[in-house]
Design an enzyme around this catalytic site. Structure first.
Site, PDB file in Angstrom:
ATOM      1  N   ASN A   1     -65.077  -8.026  37.099  1.00  0.00           N
ATOM      2  CA  ASN A   1     -63.955  -7.176  36.723  1.00  0.00           C
ATOM      3  C   ASN A   1     -62.798  -7.262  37.713  1.00  0.00           C
ATOM      4  OD1 ASN A   1     -65.201  -6.295  34.402  1.00  0.00           O
ATOM      5  ND2 ASN A   1     -66.089  -4.478  35.353  1.00  0.00           N
TER       6      ASN A   1
ATOM      7  N   ARG B   1     -61.332  -8.944  25.930  1.00  0.00           N
ATOM      8  CA  ARG B   1     -60.192  -8.052  25.902  1.00  0.00           C
ATOM      9  C   ARG B   1     -59.321  -8.153  27.143  1.00  0.00           C
ATOM     10  NH1 ARG B   1     -58.211  -3.362  27.236  1.00  0.00           N
ATOM     11  NH2 ARG B   1     -56.884  -2.325  25.709  1.00  0.00           N
TER      12      ARG B   1
ATOM     13  N   CYS C   1     -62.582  -6.961  19.674  1.00  0.00           N
ATOM     14  CA  CYS C   1     -63.449  -6.439  20.721  1.00  0.00           C
ATOM     15  C   CYS C   1     -64.743  -5.887  20.133  1.00  0.00           C
ATOM     16  CB  CYS C   1     -62.726  -5.340  21.501  1.00  0.00           C
ATOM     17  SG  CYS C   1     -63.687  -4.701  22.885  1.00  0.00           S
TER      18      CYS C   1
ATOM     19  N   ARG D   1     -60.091  -0.437  21.619  1.00  0.00           N
ATOM     20  CA  ARG D   1     -59.493   0.086  22.845  1.00  0.00           C
ATOM     21  C   ARG D   1     -57.986  -0.136  22.732  1.00  0.00           C
ATOM     22  NH1 ARG D   1     -63.071  -2.034  27.980  1.00  0.00           N
ATOM     23  NH2 ARG D   1     -65.060  -1.066  27.440  1.00  0.00           N
TER      24      ARG D   1
ATOM     25  N   VAL E   1     -53.980  -0.512  23.241  1.00  0.00           N
ATOM     26  CA  VAL E   1     -53.165  -1.074  24.325  1.00  0.00           C
ATOM     27  C   VAL E   1     -51.847  -0.314  24.441  1.00  0.00           C
ATOM     28  CG1 VAL E   1     -54.196  -3.374  24.202  1.00  0.00           C
ATOM     29  CG2 VAL E   1     -52.251  -2.796  22.728  1.00  0.00           C
ATOM     30  N   ASP E   2     -51.826   0.903  23.927  1.00  0.00           N
ATOM     31  CA  ASP E   2     -50.576   1.657  23.913  1.00  0.00           C
ATOM     32  C   ASP E   2     -50.042   1.940  25.310  1.00  0.00           C
ATOM     33  OD1 ASP E   2     -52.880   3.231  24.138  1.00  0.00           O
ATOM     34  OD2 ASP E   2     -51.832   5.050  23.526  1.00  0.00           O
TER      35      ASP E   2
END
Length: 290
Positions: free
Chosen positions: A20, A97, A121, A126, A128-129
């Site tokens: 990550n 993602r 995904c 999820r 992306v705003d």
């Protein structure tokens, strides 16, 4: 998986680099035409997918074996001498993602980007705003067209103050990288505070971008006109470190976790110590013993 228990775990285990942390660090290579060398990158499918995406943007990749012959580690040298495409296609983005992280760097460097929405995904939607709202605050124009985020900043991005309505690791990383090339100062409030954020901040600092506040809820990034060549070692994977520490505790074992860091698993350390487990730093990492 069949596990035959009843044996103590003893010896040493080398902890892999954090996936990550590695993914946004790899994307940071898009910010400059200079080389970015990343050490301790784990050998995983997501890393290969990100390399595929970066290469289609024009990034050249040189991979070498990891330090100390560690079979699971790789040293990557990435160089985006020229951006050959500002489009991140659905066929790649749907696999992972984290691909959406190229939006900020491409927009900041090239003034435009076309990135697929991560609709594929597998772990659920999820939005992306927050990525979009933050970039708009920095002067970007973003439309949704045919499942793609089409972003433009013909006059470049400008520093801004943006407060996340909720904490988002990915959006924080995207805006940090975009802010690196924006004109002026960007302040991100209610920013994510995970170790991966601090690792990205350290890498950006090595690349010549002043970043303050890593590990706190307020990040301040001073935009620069160009980034410089840098080398950065990826932090160890905290999930892997904690998992092995718990496995050693469960078997009343004694194992040195090479590359492991206590500061990355503070909550787990407190819980394990309260259960009678000994966790101490060593010259090479940390030792877990019952």
């Amino acid at each position: 998986i069949r596990i035959r228990g009843g044996r103590q775990l003893r010896g040493e285990i080398r902890i892999s680099g954090s996936k990550n942390a590695s993914l946004p660090l790899m994307v940071a290579a898009l910010l400059t035409d200079r080389k970015l060398t990343l050490r301790n990158v784990p050998r995983l499918a997501d890393i290969s997918t990100m390399l595929q995406l970066l290469q289609q943007h024009g990034v050249t990749v040189d991979a070498a074996p990891g330090e100390n012959g560690h079979v699971h580690g790789t040293t990557l040298t990435l160089q985006a001498g020229k951006i050959t495409s500002t489009t991140a296609p659905y066929d790649i983005v749907r696999k992972m993602r984290a691909s959406v992280l190229v939006l900020g760097p491409l927009l900041a460097r090239e003034g435009q980007a076309r990135v697929s929405l991560p609709g594929g995904c597998a772990i659920g939607a999820r939005p992306v705003d927050l990525h979009i709202a933050g970039l708009k605050a920095m002067g970007a124009e973003i439309d949704i067209d045919g499942g793609y985020m089409v972003a433009r900043a013909p006059k470049g991005l400008r520093g801004a103050r943006y407060t996340f309505p909720k904490v988002s690791v990915g959006a924080t990383e995207n805006l940090m990288m975009a802010a690196a090339l924006a004109r002026g100062t960007t302040v991100l409030d209610n920013a994510a505070r995970e170790p991966e954020i601090a690792d990205l901040a350290e890498c950006l600092i090595a690349m010549g971008v002043p970043v303050a506040g890593a590990g706190t809820e307020t990040l301040t990034i001073e935009g620069v006109s160009a980034l410089k060549e840098a080398t950065h070692s990826v932090i160890s994977d905290r999930i892997e470190t904690g998992t092995y520490a718990m496995a050693v505790a469960m078997t009343a074992g004694d194992v040195e976790l090479i590359g492991g860091r206590l500061d990355l698993i503070e909550s787990a350390v407190q819980t394990l110590r309260s259960a009678g487990v000994t966790l101490n730093p060593t010259a090479r990492g940390l030792r877990s013993e019952e």
